[in-house]
Design a protein around this motif. Structure first.
Motif, PDB file in Angstrom:
ATOM      1  N   PRO A  90      11.548  10.250   6.297  1.00 37.02           N
ATOM      2  CA  PRO A  90      11.207  10.445   7.695  1.00 37.02           C
ATOM      3  C   PRO A  90       9.676  10.296   7.919  1.00 37.02           C
ATOM      4  CG  PRO A  90      11.358  12.520   6.820  1.00 37.02           C
ATOM      5  CD  PRO A  90      11.892  11.599   5.717  1.00 37.02           C
ATOM      6  N   ARG A  91       8.881   9.858   6.760  1.00 40.53           N
ATOM      7  CA  ARG A  91       7.429   9.853   6.716  1.00 40.53           C
ATOM      8  C   ARG A  91       7.011   8.423   6.514  1.00 40.53           C
ATOM      9  NH1 ARG A  91       4.906  14.975   7.133  1.00 40.53           N
ATOM     10  NH2 ARG A  91       2.914  13.951   7.004  1.00 40.53           N
ATOM     11  N   LEU A 127       1.042  -1.296  -0.039  1.00 36.60           N
ATOM     12  CA  LEU A 127      -0.043   0.037  -0.036  1.00 36.60           C
ATOM     13  C   LEU A 127       0.831   1.402  -0.080  1.00 36.60           C
ATOM     14  CD1 LEU A 127      -2.817  -0.207   2.659  1.00 36.60           C
ATOM     15  CD2 LEU A 127      -3.047  -0.136   0.150  1.00 36.60           C
ATOM     16  N   ARG A 128       0.542   1.961  -1.076  1.00 37.65           N
ATOM     17  CA  ARG A 128       1.260   3.496  -0.877  1.00 37.65           C
ATOM     18  C   ARG A 128       0.300   4.585  -1.252  1.00 37.65           C
ATOM     19  NH1 ARG A 128       7.016   3.420  -3.695  1.00 37.65           N
ATOM     20  NH2 ARG A 128       6.884   5.552  -2.502  1.00 37.65           N
ATOM     21  N   ARG A 129       0.792   5.795  -0.977  1.00 38.69           N
ATOM     22  CA  ARG A 129      -0.097   6.978  -1.484  1.00 38.69           C
ATOM     23  C   ARG A 129      -0.095   6.938  -2.855  1.00 38.69           C
ATOM     24  NH1 ARG A 129      -3.626   9.563   2.006  1.00 38.69           N
ATOM     25  NH2 ARG A 129      -2.586   9.846   3.979  1.00 38.69           N
ATOM     26  N   PRO A 130      -1.133   7.579  -3.574  1.00 40.48           N
ATOM     27  CA  PRO A 130      -1.264   7.762  -4.992  1.00 40.48           C
ATOM     28  C   PRO A 130      -0.058   8.953  -5.279  1.00 40.48           C
ATOM     29  CG  PRO A 130      -3.141   7.752  -4.068  1.00 40.48           C
ATOM     30  CD  PRO A 130      -2.498   7.627  -2.868  1.00 40.48           C
ATOM     31  N   GLU A 131       0.423   8.835  -6.688  1.00 35.73           N
ATOM     32  CA  GLU A 131       1.441   9.745  -7.095  1.00 35.73           C
ATOM     33  C   GLU A 131       0.658  11.491  -6.855  1.00 35.73           C
ATOM     34  OE1 GLU A 131       3.833   8.001 -10.822  1.00 35.73           O
ATOM     35  OE2 GLU A 131       1.799   8.851 -11.228  1.00 35.73           O
ATOM     36  N   ARG A 157       0.424  12.836  -4.039  1.00 32.19           N
ATOM     37  CA  ARG A 157       0.014  12.817  -2.597  1.00 32.19           C
ATOM     38  C   ARG A 157       0.996  12.786  -1.757  1.00 32.19           C
ATOM     39  NH1 ARG A 157      -5.951  11.915  -1.374  1.00 32.19           N
ATOM     40  NH2 ARG A 157      -6.976  12.838  -2.933  1.00 32.19           N
ATOM     41  N   ARG A 158       0.776  13.436  -0.508  1.00 28.43           N
ATOM     42  CA  ARG A 158       1.959  13.381   0.535  1.00 28.43           C
ATOM     43  C   ARG A 158       1.329  13.350   1.888  1.00 28.43           C
ATOM     44  NH1 ARG A 158       7.058  15.876  -0.992  1.00 28.43           N
ATOM     45  NH2 ARG A 158       6.689  16.552  -3.279  1.00 28.43           N
ATOM     46  N   GLY A 159       2.091  12.685   2.755  1.00 37.61           N
ATOM     47  CA  GLY A 159       1.484  12.661   4.053  1.00 37.61           C
ATOM     48  C   GLY A 159       1.470  11.203   4.304  1.00 37.61           C
ATOM     49  N   ASP A 160       1.391  10.998   5.733  1.00 38.04           N
ATOM     50  CA  ASP A 160       1.495   9.624   6.425  1.00 38.04           C
ATOM     51  C   ASP A 160       0.250   8.696   6.111  1.00 38.04           C
ATOM     52  OD1 ASP A 160       3.957  10.290   7.508  1.00 38.04           O
ATOM     53  OD2 ASP A 160       3.009  10.576   9.505  1.00 38.04           O
ATOM     54  N   LEU A 161       0.436   7.589   6.081  1.00 39.05           N
ATOM     55  CA  LEU A 161      -0.628   6.666   5.830  1.00 39.05           C
ATOM     56  C   LEU A 161      -1.422   6.773   7.339  1.00 39.05           C
ATOM     57  CD1 LEU A 161       1.025   3.257   5.067  1.00 39.05           C
ATOM     58  CD2 LEU A 161      -0.063   5.003   3.500  1.00 39.05           C
ATOM     59  N   PRO A 162      -2.923   6.641   7.033  1.00 41.01           N
ATOM     60  CA  PRO A 162      -3.745   6.820   8.303  1.00 41.01           C
ATOM     61  C   PRO A 162      -3.299   6.069   9.473  1.00 41.01           C
ATOM     62  CG  PRO A 162      -4.923   6.152   6.287  1.00 41.01           C
ATOM     63  CD  PRO A 162      -3.351   6.155   6.002  1.00 41.01           C
ATOM     64  N   ALA A 163      -3.453   6.602  10.543  1.00 38.62           N
ATOM     65  CA  ALA A 163      -3.248   5.961  11.735  1.00 38.62           C
ATOM     66  C   ALA A 163      -4.168   4.491  11.956  1.00 38.62           C
ATOM     67  CB  ALA A 163      -3.654   6.559  12.917  1.00 38.62           C
TER      68      ALA A 163
END
Length: 165
Positions: free
Chosen positions: A153-154, A113-117, A119-125
């Motif tokens: 670092p993210r 699982l990865r964020r779409p191109e 999109r930034r930010g962490d995966l949901p908690a």
């Protein structure tokens, strides 16, 4: 009695042969509130059945990579996980849009699982735990271990080893 069995058997085989094809539909009941009585000949040539998540994921070829050690296999899978519709399946987990892909690391399959191109930010908690429980519905395989999160670092992704036997 034998004649009846042969007729019933040949009818069964004929109907089964009609259903094997490209998954198109278009012949309905006749005479009930305007349902079609023959093949639909509109634009596109027929009605297609949408793919389920397992079929859609299987249509995407898995990436095959190698890793020097078992500790880095999940990290290697995450690094090579798809982030676009050409390489991954768009899914939603915990209300967040993510991309699901299959990566084989030294012959062992991983769901990634990865964020779409873009999109930034962490995966949901809680994404790692929910991902492990959702793996059978998303991939058709069992989770063969816990999810590994990669942080730099993210959180850039999560990988779960699969048991597809």
């Amino acid at each position: 009695m034998i004649r009846f069995t042969l007729m019933a058997g040949s009818l069964f085989v004929a109907l089964c042969a009609c259903s094997a094809g490209s998954g198109t539909r278009g012949v309905g009941f006749t005479g009930i509130d305007g349902e079609p009585s023959g093949p639909w000949a509109g634009a596109g040539g027929g009605v297609s059945q949408p793919l389920g998540p397992i079929e859609a994921l299987a249509a995407l070829p898995p990436r095959a990579v190698s890793a020097p050690g078992a500790a880095t296999a999940a990290a290697e899978a995450i690094d090579n996980g798809g982030r676009s519709p050409a390489t991954a399946l768009p899914v939603e987990l915990l209300g967040s849009p993510l991309m699901l892909s299959l990566v084989e690391v030294d012959g062992r399959p991983y769901a990634v699982l990865r964020r779409p191109e873009g999109r930034r930010g962490d995966l949901p908690a809680g994404a790692a735990a929910r991902f492990v429980t959702a793996v059978p519905m998303m991939t058709g395989c069992l989770a063969a271990g816990p999810a590994t999160l990669q942080n730099r670092p993210r959180q850039i992704g999560a990988a779960v080893p699969l048991d597809c036997r």
